[in-house]
Design an enzyme around this catalytic site. Structure first.
Site, mmCIF file in Angstrom:
data_model
loop_
_atom_site.group_PDB
_atom_site.id
_atom_site.type_symbol
_atom_site.label_atom_id
_atom_site.label_comp_id
_atom_site.label_asym_id
_atom_site.label_seq_id
_atom_site.Cartn_x
_atom_site.Cartn_y
_atom_site.Cartn_z
ATOM 1 N N ARG A 43 -4.148 28.585 46.592
ATOM 2 C CA ARG A 43 -3.986 29.928 46.024
ATOM 3 C C ARG A 43 -5.184 30.315 45.156
ATOM 4 O O ARG A 43 -5.614 31.473 45.154
ATOM 5 C CB ARG A 43 -2.691 29.999 45.206
ATOM 6 C CG ARG A 43 -2.336 31.417 44.818
ATOM 7 C CD ARG A 43 -0.862 31.562 44.421
ATOM 8 N NE ARG A 43 -0.478 32.967 44.549
ATOM 9 C CZ ARG A 43 -0.105 33.741 43.523
ATOM 10 N NH1 ARG A 43 -0.059 33.256 42.306
ATOM 11 N NH2 ARG A 43 0.212 34.994 43.734
ATOM 12 N N HIS A 47 -7.295 33.654 45.795
ATOM 13 C CA HIS A 47 -7.407 34.736 44.808
ATOM 14 C C HIS A 47 -8.829 34.922 44.300
ATOM 15 O O HIS A 47 -9.203 36.026 43.894
ATOM 16 C CB HIS A 47 -6.434 34.513 43.656
ATOM 17 C CG HIS A 47 -5.047 34.968 43.967
ATOM 18 N ND1 HIS A 47 -4.145 35.377 43.024
ATOM 19 C CD2 HIS A 47 -4.401 35.093 45.158
ATOM 20 C CE1 HIS A 47 -3.011 35.728 43.603
ATOM 21 N NE2 HIS A 47 -3.137 35.545 44.898
ATOM 22 N N HIS A 171 1.720 30.526 53.491
ATOM 23 C CA HIS A 171 2.980 30.422 52.732
ATOM 24 C C HIS A 171 3.904 29.334 53.263
ATOM 25 O O HIS A 171 5.002 29.159 52.733
ATOM 26 C CB HIS A 171 3.687 31.781 52.685
ATOM 27 C CG HIS A 171 3.080 32.723 51.690
ATOM 28 N ND1 HIS A 171 3.422 34.039 51.586
ATOM 29 C CD2 HIS A 171 2.134 32.514 50.732
ATOM 30 C CE1 HIS A 171 2.724 34.602 50.610
ATOM 31 N NE2 HIS A 171 1.925 33.706 50.084
ATOM 32 N N TRP A 187 9.012 28.845 50.685
ATOM 33 C CA TRP A 187 9.213 29.526 51.967
ATOM 34 C C TRP A 187 9.693 28.536 53.040
ATOM 35 O O TRP A 187 10.256 28.949 54.036
ATOM 36 C CB TRP A 187 7.910 30.167 52.440
ATOM 37 C CG TRP A 187 7.413 31.307 51.611
ATOM 38 C CD1 TRP A 187 7.694 32.631 51.818
ATOM 39 C CD2 TRP A 187 6.536 31.264 50.473
ATOM 40 N NE1 TRP A 187 7.050 33.396 50.879
ATOM 41 C CE2 TRP A 187 6.336 32.595 50.037
ATOM 42 C CE3 TRP A 187 5.910 30.228 49.769
ATOM 43 C CZ2 TRP A 187 5.523 32.924 48.946
ATOM 44 C CZ3 TRP A 187 5.104 30.545 48.685
ATOM 45 C CH2 TRP A 187 4.916 31.877 48.284
#
Ligand code: CCH
Length: 287
Positions: A43, A47, A171, A187
């Site tokens: 992540r 990002h 995910h 998820w």
């Protein structure tokens, strides 16, 4: 060392495989989340890179601007200090690597070490020295919104619909945290293993709105253990996205191949690599 440099002694060139191995060595931690820092490192790389805007050629992983305000405190980046901090000892051990290269390399290492595809990676990013180049807030996707929003956000980076679906397959990894995004839960049932399971769950489970005080999200009807945000559900509800998600649910090899290409592209957005530089392949530690 600085002394050697001052004396004109040639420095040993940085071996990126050594940096990779060091990242691989810090992923497992039984006391953190599902037992691995891998997901939060993926992540961080995403990002850092996904702020790219092709129209102004600003944002992206070059500069590692998330170290500075205001970007460090952007809502979308809540929780990513965990990822930045665990990489500090590696930055100390290999001071020659830029933060911008380290964060993207760590994302690649996390994907590969969790069983994902080889992602060709290229060094050459440099670090900004202040927050002057921080991108404005709002360039990363908002999980409460649907397919129109996803397309606006990802087209700005230069991705097409197929690449958007491939990327969100990440995910399969990790989870939502109420103290970060406000959402809650994973998820998939194997959130530290890279797989096409995000797509199989999305298509095979029956999703019902979760009854709780938090933001609107969906739970699998059978157990209630798994989650999807409204944005995740748009990959089911949008016909083009659905057809692509279906292909990835049926064909894990295709997903691995397409994810590798799209993730490699993501990590390079807006980076002014030196002329003639080529991606390198970093070897998984179990290979
Ligand atoms: Fe994501 N993501 N993501 N995501 N994401 C969250 C967590 C992870 C969206 C929203 C969220 C990508 C695309 C999207 C990961 C990788 C990728 C969370 C929970 C939200 C919300 C954060 C929390 O609470 O900790 C939305 C919207 C989009 C739109 O497309 C893409 C692309 C990637 C990578 C290629 C990973 C991995 C996580 C798990 C992090 C963790 O800490 O476990």
């Amino acid at each position: 060392s600085d002394l050697q440099k001052a004396a004109g002694v040639p420095q040993k060139p940085l071996d990126y495989q050594e940096v990779y191995n060091a990242v691989a060595g810090l992923l497992d931690n039984d006391n953190y989340d599902d037992g691995s820092y891998g997901p939060v490192l993926v992540r961080l790389a995403w990002h850092a890179s996904g702020t790219y805007d092709k129209h102004s050629n600003t944002g992206g992983s070059n500069g590692a601007t998330m170290r500075f305000e205001p970007e460090a405190s952007h809502g979308a980046n809540a929780g990513l200090a965990v990822a930045r901090n665990i990489l500090e000892p590696i930055k100390k051990k290999f001071p020659q690597i830029s933060y911008a290269d380290l964060w993207t390399l760590a994302g690649v290492a996390a994907v590969q070490e969790m069983g994902g595809p080889i992602v060709p990676w290229r060094p050459g990013r440099t670090d900004a020295t202040s927050g002057a180049a921080c991108p404005p807030e709002g360039r990363l996707p908002d999980a409460s919104q649907g397919q129109k929003h996803s397309r606006e956000i990802f087209y700005k980076m230069g991705f097409n619909d197929q690449e958007i679906v491939a990327l969100v397959g990440a995910h399969a990894l990790g989870r939502c945290h109420t103290d970060r995004s406000g959402y809650d839960g994973p998820w998939t049932r194997a959130p530290t293993t890279f797989s096409n399971d995000y797509f199989t769950r999305l298509l095979e489970e029956k999703w019902v709105e979760k009854k709780w005080d938090g933001p609107k999200q969906f739970a699998d009807k059978a157990t209630g253990d798994l989650m999807m945000t409204p944005n995740d559900m748009s990959f089911y509800n949008d016909r083009t996205f659905y057809l692509q998600a279906y292909k990835y649910a049926k064909d894990g090899d295709l997903f691995f191949k397409d994810f590798s290409a799209a993730f490699a592209k993501l990590l390079e957005l807006g980076v002014p690599f030196p002329e003639g530089s080529k991606p390198i392949v970093l070897k998984p530690t179990n290979a």
